[in-house]
Design a protein around this motif. Structure first.
Motif, PDB file in Angstrom:
ATOM      1  N   LYS A  31       0.754  -1.665   0.117  1.00 15.97           N
ATOM      2  CA  LYS A  31      -0.008   0.103  -0.121  1.00 15.97           C
ATOM      3  C   LYS A  31       0.946   0.974  -0.183  1.00 15.97           C
ATOM      4  O   LYS A  31       1.941   1.299   0.884  1.00 15.97           O
ATOM      5  N   ILE A  32       0.467   2.499  -0.703  1.00 14.81           N
ATOM      6  CA  ILE A  32       0.981   2.862  -1.117  1.00 14.81           C
ATOM      7  C   ILE A  32       0.377   4.725  -0.497  1.00 14.81           C
ATOM      8  O   ILE A  32      -0.762   4.808  -0.895  1.00 14.81           O
ATOM      9  N   TYR A  33       1.422   5.087   0.432  1.00 13.14           N
ATOM     10  CA  TYR A  33       1.032   6.664   1.061  1.00 13.14           C
ATOM     11  C   TYR A  33       1.742   7.649   0.576  1.00 13.14           C
ATOM     12  O   TYR A  33       2.751   7.674   0.261  1.00 13.14           O
ATOM     13  N   LYS A  34       0.917   9.006  -0.263  1.00 12.88           N
ATOM     14  CA  LYS A  34       1.117  10.167   0.021  1.00 12.88           C
ATOM     15  C   LYS A  34       0.461  10.614   0.817  1.00 12.88           C
ATOM     16  O   LYS A  34      -0.626  11.023   0.957  1.00 12.88           O
ATOM     17  N   ASN A  35       1.476  12.257   1.574  1.00 16.22           N
ATOM     18  CA  ASN A  35       0.968  13.055   2.271  1.00 16.22           C
ATOM     19  C   ASN A  35      -0.176  12.051   3.499  1.00 16.22           C
ATOM     20  O   ASN A  35      -1.651  13.124   3.457  1.00 16.22           O
ATOM     21  N   LYS A  36       0.047  11.478   3.998  1.00 18.97           N
ATOM     22  CA  LYS A  36      -0.800  10.736   5.173  1.00 18.97           C
ATOM     23  C   LYS A  36      -2.229   9.674   3.837  1.00 18.97           C
ATOM     24  O   LYS A  36      -3.221   9.383   4.702  1.00 18.97           O
ATOM     25  N   GLU A  37      -1.973   9.714   2.502  1.00 20.04           N
ATOM     26  CA  GLU A  37      -3.700   9.092   1.946  1.00 20.04           C
ATOM     27  C   GLU A  37      -2.771   8.385   1.222  1.00 20.04           C
ATOM     28  O   GLU A  37      -1.577   8.442   1.029  1.00 20.04           O
ATOM     29  N   GLN A  38      -3.426   6.938   0.944  1.00 21.17           N
ATOM     30  CA  GLN A  38      -3.203   5.639   0.387  1.00 21.17           C
ATOM     31  C   GLN A  38      -3.320   6.480  -1.522  1.00 21.17           C
ATOM     32  O   GLN A  38      -4.500   6.482  -1.239  1.00 21.17           O
ATOM     33  N   ILE A  39      -2.601   6.125  -2.238  1.00 23.58           N
ATOM     34  CA  ILE A  39      -2.459   6.960  -3.506  1.00 23.58           C
ATOM     35  C   ILE A  39      -3.127   5.984  -4.422  1.00 23.58           C
ATOM     36  O   ILE A  39      -3.101   5.283  -5.410  1.00 23.58           O
ATOM     37  N   ALA A  40      -2.079   4.497  -3.745  1.00 17.31           N
ATOM     38  CA  ALA A  40      -2.222   2.958  -4.809  1.00 17.31           C
ATOM     39  C   ALA A  40      -1.977   1.681  -4.110  1.00 17.31           C
ATOM     40  O   ALA A  40      -2.021   1.735  -2.775  1.00 17.31           O
ATOM     41  N   SER A  41      -2.224   0.856  -5.253  1.00 15.49           N
ATOM     42  CA  SER A  41      -1.761  -0.235  -4.084  1.00 15.49           C
ATOM     43  C   SER A  41      -1.462  -1.497  -5.498  1.00 15.49           C
ATOM     44  O   SER A  41      -1.953  -1.086  -6.018  1.00 15.49           O
ATOM     45  N   LEU A  42      -0.623  -2.530  -4.853  1.00 12.38           N
ATOM     46  CA  LEU A  42       0.512  -3.647  -5.413  1.00 12.38           C
ATOM     47  C   LEU A  42       0.059  -4.728  -5.348  1.00 12.38           C
ATOM     48  O   LEU A  42       0.319  -4.976  -3.838  1.00 12.38           O
ATOM     49  N   ASP A  43      -0.117  -5.650  -5.759  1.00 10.81           N
ATOM     50  CA  ASP A  43      -0.084  -6.711  -6.017  1.00 10.81           C
ATOM     51  C   ASP A  43       1.522  -7.412  -5.981  1.00 10.81           C
ATOM     52  O   ASP A  43       2.432  -7.078  -6.425  1.00 10.81           O
ATOM     53  N   ALA A  44       1.937  -8.076  -4.615  1.00 11.83           N
ATOM     54  CA  ALA A  44       3.534  -8.141  -4.684  1.00 11.83           C
ATOM     55  C   ALA A  44       3.705  -9.615  -4.430  1.00 11.83           C
ATOM     56  O   ALA A  44       2.583 -10.091  -3.781  1.00 11.83           O
ATOM     57  N   PRO A  45       4.773 -10.230  -3.837  1.00  8.36           N
ATOM     58  CA  PRO A  45       4.983 -11.713  -4.393  1.00  8.36           C
ATOM     59  C   PRO A  45       5.764 -12.423  -2.455  1.00  8.36           C
ATOM     60  O   PRO A  45       5.610 -13.234  -2.599  1.00  8.36           O
ATOM     61  N   TRP A  46       5.335 -11.098  -2.055  1.00  5.58           N
ATOM     62  CA  TRP A  46       5.861 -11.387  -0.144  1.00  5.58           C
ATOM     63  C   TRP A  46       5.161 -11.875   0.412  1.00  5.58           C
ATOM     64  O   TRP A  46       3.321 -10.818   0.829  1.00  5.58           O
ATOM     65  N   SER A  47       5.261 -12.852   1.491  1.00 10.31           N
ATOM     66  CA  SER A  47       4.437 -13.452   2.803  1.00 10.31           C
ATOM     67  C   SER A  47       4.807 -13.063   3.344  1.00 10.31           C
ATOM     68  O   SER A  47       5.218 -11.951   3.608  1.00 10.31           O
ATOM     69  N   LEU A  48       3.654 -12.742   4.199  1.00  9.54           N
ATOM     70  CA  LEU A  48       3.813 -11.756   5.615  1.00  9.54           C
ATOM     71  C   LEU A  48       4.754 -12.501   6.394  1.00  9.54           C
ATOM     72  O   LEU A  48       5.651 -11.348   6.876  1.00  9.54           O
ATOM     73  N   GLU A  49       5.222 -13.857   6.328  1.00 15.20           N
ATOM     74  CA  GLU A  49       6.429 -13.746   7.466  1.00 15.20           C
ATOM     75  C   GLU A  49       7.549 -13.668   6.088  1.00 15.20           C
ATOM     76  O   GLU A  49       8.370 -13.348   7.131  1.00 15.20           O
ATOM     77  N   GLN A  50       8.299 -13.847   5.434  1.00  9.83           N
ATOM     78  CA  GLN A  50       8.875 -13.129   4.407  1.00  9.83           C
ATOM     79  C   GLN A  50       8.892 -11.609   4.536  1.00  9.83           C
ATOM     80  O   GLN A  50      10.588 -11.084   4.596  1.00  9.83           O
ATOM     81  N   LEU A  51       8.402 -11.094   4.853  1.00 14.46           N
ATOM     82  CA  LEU A  51       8.570  -9.656   5.096  1.00 14.46           C
ATOM     83  C   LEU A  51       9.855  -9.361   6.282  1.00 14.46           C
ATOM     84  O   LEU A  51      10.631  -7.884   6.393  1.00 14.46           O
ATOM     85  N   HIS A  52      10.052 -10.172   7.413  1.00 14.58           N
ATOM     86  CA  HIS A  52      10.637  -9.801   8.192  1.00 14.58           C
ATOM     87  C   HIS A  52      11.904  -9.764   7.865  1.00 14.58           C
ATOM     88  O   HIS A  52      13.183  -8.939   8.238  1.00 14.58           O
ATOM     89  N   LYS A  53      12.893 -10.640   6.733  1.00 14.23           N
ATOM     90  CA  LYS A  53      13.673 -10.787   6.183  1.00 14.23           C
ATOM     91  C   LYS A  53      14.008 -10.409   4.622  1.00 14.23           C
ATOM     92  O   LYS A  53      15.081 -10.129   4.709  1.00 14.23           O
ATOM     93  N   ILE A  54      13.409  -9.049   4.404  1.00 14.84           N
ATOM     94  CA  ILE A  54      13.452  -8.093   3.075  1.00 14.84           C
ATOM     95  C   ILE A  54      14.754  -7.101   3.312  1.00 14.84           C
ATOM     96  O   ILE A  54      15.381  -6.759   5.144  1.00 14.84           O
ATOM     97  N   ASN A  55      15.454  -7.104   2.312  1.00 15.47           N
ATOM     98  CA  ASN A  55      16.301  -6.239   2.290  1.00 15.47           C
ATOM     99  C   ASN A  55      16.659  -5.173   1.229  1.00 15.47           C
ATOM    100  O   ASN A  55      15.726  -5.584  -0.233  1.00 15.47           O
ATOM    101  N   TRP A  56      16.141  -4.124   1.603  1.00 12.61           N
ATOM    102  CA  TRP A  56      16.372  -2.893  -0.093  1.00 12.61           C
ATOM    103  C   TRP A  56      16.963  -2.224  -0.217  1.00 12.61           C
ATOM    104  O   TRP A  56      17.956  -1.539   0.897  1.00 12.61           O
ATOM    105  N   THR A  57      17.505  -1.351  -1.100  1.00 12.64           N
ATOM    106  CA  THR A  57      17.788  -0.150  -1.382  1.00 12.64           C
ATOM    107  C   THR A  57      17.380   1.155  -2.772  1.00 12.64           C
ATOM    108  O   THR A  57      15.968   0.109  -2.857  1.00 12.64           O
ATOM    109  N   GLN A  58      17.402   2.016  -2.247  1.00 13.73           N
ATOM    110  CA  GLN A  58      17.086   2.847  -3.249  1.00 13.73           C
ATOM    111  C   GLN A  58      17.733   3.545  -4.732  1.00 13.73           C
ATOM    112  O   GLN A  58      18.491   4.046  -3.992  1.00 13.73           O
TER     113      GLN A  58
END
Length: 632
Positions: free
Chosen positions: A85-112
């Motif tokens: 779920k994507i928020y901008k200025n405290k409002e949700q503006i978009a939603s995307l289907d994603a491949p990660w389960s709830l359990e997998q979210l604890h182990k994700i790593n990222w950079t931008q």
């Protein structure tokens, strides 16, 4: 005999009870027994923390990640089960289907990088989340550089030249056969480099035979042991960590190659062609030592830092090239592996959680030794953290937030050049789950009675999950509080503290009319000093002591609730002057509060005084002076 004790600051923070006998240390003077729901300021004072304003109800557990394209285009990404779920200025503006389960979210790593967020997990193909100028968002798998039928992703010989592979032909659709059991159905789609060519497996016949399509012609059809398959696949797993350093993408470790590092070609982030080892070509090497070194995080600072399960490493080279790169082990602490916690850059130092999940280490380069050292920042508060699940650094306040498994937050106020490293604790009704910093705001995901709320610190409110409601005309009935149905909430109406009342049918009814109310869940701040310490010149401790006099210097405060030896009571701060209306809202108080006490204290482990209050208004304590009488 009487003694005067002056406490001028709290810059040592909340200390461990193992230090209760070390009155000889300066930190004892500047420390505290309990600092709960207060912010420690570098000037020495402590204040009631800001309240948390309600943003949205998420509906399920998740993880928060920031996305900042520039100072004006900032977004909050809330990852939940199979969705973003994507928020901008405290409002949700978009939603995307994603491949990660709830359990997998604890182990994700990222950079931008610019408008693209790269996310990796060892069990999920690496993904990128991107946005265009029209704020259209998409999520897709990484696409490595391709040319002339080749895909320049990392490759590796997993069988170490011990298994022979023979192609049936050099082009078109061919058959690959081996002299050992190799293939499974997961090999479908895997790319293999053999005899200076490249093939893609289309189907698997059995463990020793498969069909493939030649994407780049083979030099010959000879049987060979020098063949490689792509390093990241359904068979071998995917990357553990990712970052950017010296204009290269750096991938740290994978499920099957946990101690490996890959650096892309310079200025070509998705090209991992090793080529002939020219300066701008990709780099591929393993961390080999006498201990396990599964890479958990790679961080770009003055050097490329590699945090593994067993040690911390420095990758150097100016610039990094296949011939200049150097790898040196710095410390042997090891990094916490249960959850993926990105190390935080704080004043030039990199802070990371140690392997046991109970220490926060400051990884800092020492010019004298020309090496990194890992100072323990929890040495004096050894029980302050345990099993953290998320962390973030908020630069505006110089505070590192560590969310723990028990739902509390351990906060480190850090001003390294001023030698201020002070711990405190934040608690709320419920459990903190995740946090992220977006610009000059910090957001939290909080579980409350099985529901999940997105909240952010807000100036001027001192309640949690709070709202500020206004009306053009004064009124008694207020609605819009369905999300707090059945809760007992604190209410401030037109700057008057009303007290607590239940939410019924999505609203509340005041006794008096008001134009503005601040409502939300109450939270309690606690400030307690360390136990009374006898004078070191005395050959024996006193039998008892009592507080004779106390002077509390406060600023910008509207309330003071204090235990000065005889239980908690509200200290009146408002002073009436000529022409002042009796029922006017309380104004902030700046000055000294003087108190006297009676009664002897025989338990020397008890704090001399204690401040505890859930009144939703500002409070800041600067210093305390006490006169104490002892009895032999």
């Amino acid at each position: 005999m009487n003694q005067i004790y002056v406490k001028t600051n709290f810059t040592s923070g909340q200390l461990s009870d193992k230090l209760y006998g070390r009155g000889d240390l300066r930190i004892y003077e500047n420390g505290a027994r309990t600092l709960q729901n207060v912010q420690i300021h570098p000037t020495g004072g402590v204040s009631r923390r800001k309240g948390l304003a309600y943003v949205d109800e998420i509906g399920q557990e998740g993880r928060l990640i920031s996305f900042e394209f520039n100072t004006e285009q900032t977004y909050l990404l809330c990852f939940v089960d199979k969705q973003v779920k994507i928020y901008k200025n405290k409002e949700q503006i978009a939603s995307l289907d994603a491949p990660w389960s709830l359990e997998q979210l604890h182990k994700i790593n990222w950079t931008q990088s610019a408008d693209t967020l790269l996310i990796v997990h060892p069990d999920v193909p690496p993904q990128e989340i991107s946005r265009n100028n029209s704020e259209v968002w998409k999520i897709a798998e990484w696409e490595f550089y391709q040319k002339d039928g080749q895909v320049f992703c990392p490759y590796y010989n997993f069988f170490q030249n011990k298994v022979k592979l023979k192609p049936s032909y050099i082009s078109g659709n061919i058959t690959l056969t081996t002299d050992a059991d190799v293939f499974t159905q997961d090999y479908v789609g895997v790319r293999i480099k053999i005899n200076d060519g490249e093939v893609v497996i289309t189907d698997v016949t059995n463990a020793r035979s498969c069909n493939a399509n030649v994407s780049k012609g083979l030099a010959n059809g000879n049987e060979t042991t020098e063949w490689e398959e792509q390093a990241f696949s359904k068979v071998r797993g995917y990357p553990n960590s990712v970052t950017f350093h010296q204009d290269r993408m750096v991938i740290g470790g994978s499920k099957s190659l946990p101690n490996h590092l890959w650096l892309s070609k310079s200025s070509d982030l998705f090209n991992f062609d090793i080529g002939t080892g020219l300066d701008d070509e990709a780099i591929d090497f393993a961390i080999l030592s006498d201990q396990v070194n599964a890479v958990l995080n790679v961080i770009s600072t003055r050097h490329l830092l590699v945090f593994t399960t067993g040690a911390e490493w420095m990758v150097s080279g100016e610039p990094l090239t296949p011939t200049s790169i150097k790898l040196n082990r710095q410390t042997n602490i090891g990094t916490y592996a249960k959850y993926s916690l990105p190390p935080q850059n704080v004043d030039g130092a990199t802070l990371f959680v140690s392997q046991n999940g109970k220490q926060l280490r400051e990884f800092l380069y020492a010019d004298v030794e020309q090496a990194y050292q890992a100072k323990d920042l929890t040495l004096l508060s050894d029980d302050i953290i345990n099993q953290p699940i998320d962390c973030v650094y908020f630069q505006d306040d110089s505070i590192l937030y560590l969310i723990l498994e028990d739902g509390t937050i351990s906060c480190l106020t850090s001003y390294r050049t001023e030698e201020v490293n002070a711990w405190s604790k934040f608690v709320t009704e419920g459990k903190f789950i995740s946090c992220a910093v977006i610009g000059n705001e910090i957001y939290f995901l909080i579980q409350r009675d099985g529901r999940y709320f997105l909240e952010t610190f807000a100036e001027g409110i001192y309640v949690d999950c709070g709202k500020v409601l206004t009306s053009a005309t004064a009124k008694r009935e207020w609605n819009g509080l369905e999300y707090l149905e059945g809760k007992s909430i604190s209410v401030v109406a037109d700057d008057f503290t009303v007290g607590e009342m239940p939410v019924e049918n999505g609203g509340i009814e005041l006794q008096d009319e008001a134009k503005e109310i601040v409502v939300g869940l109450p939270y309690e701040h606690i400030i307690e000093p360390l136990p009374f310490m006898i004078d070191s010149t005395r050959p024996y401790p006193p039998k008892a002591y009592r507080l004779i006099y106390g002077l509390f210097r406060i600023i910008g405060s509207k309330s003071l609730r204090l235990n000065f030896g005889n239980g908690y009571f509200d200290v009146p701060l408002k002073k009436m002057h000529k022409d002042q209306i009796l029922d006017s809202p309380p104004s902030t108080f700046d000055g000294d509060v003087e108190l006297r006490s009676i009664g002897w204290i025989r338990d020397v482990q008890k704090p001399m005084w204690s401040i505890k209050s859930s009144i939703p208004c500002a409070f800041m304590l600067l210093s305390v002076a006490n006169e104490i009488k002892t009895k032999d």
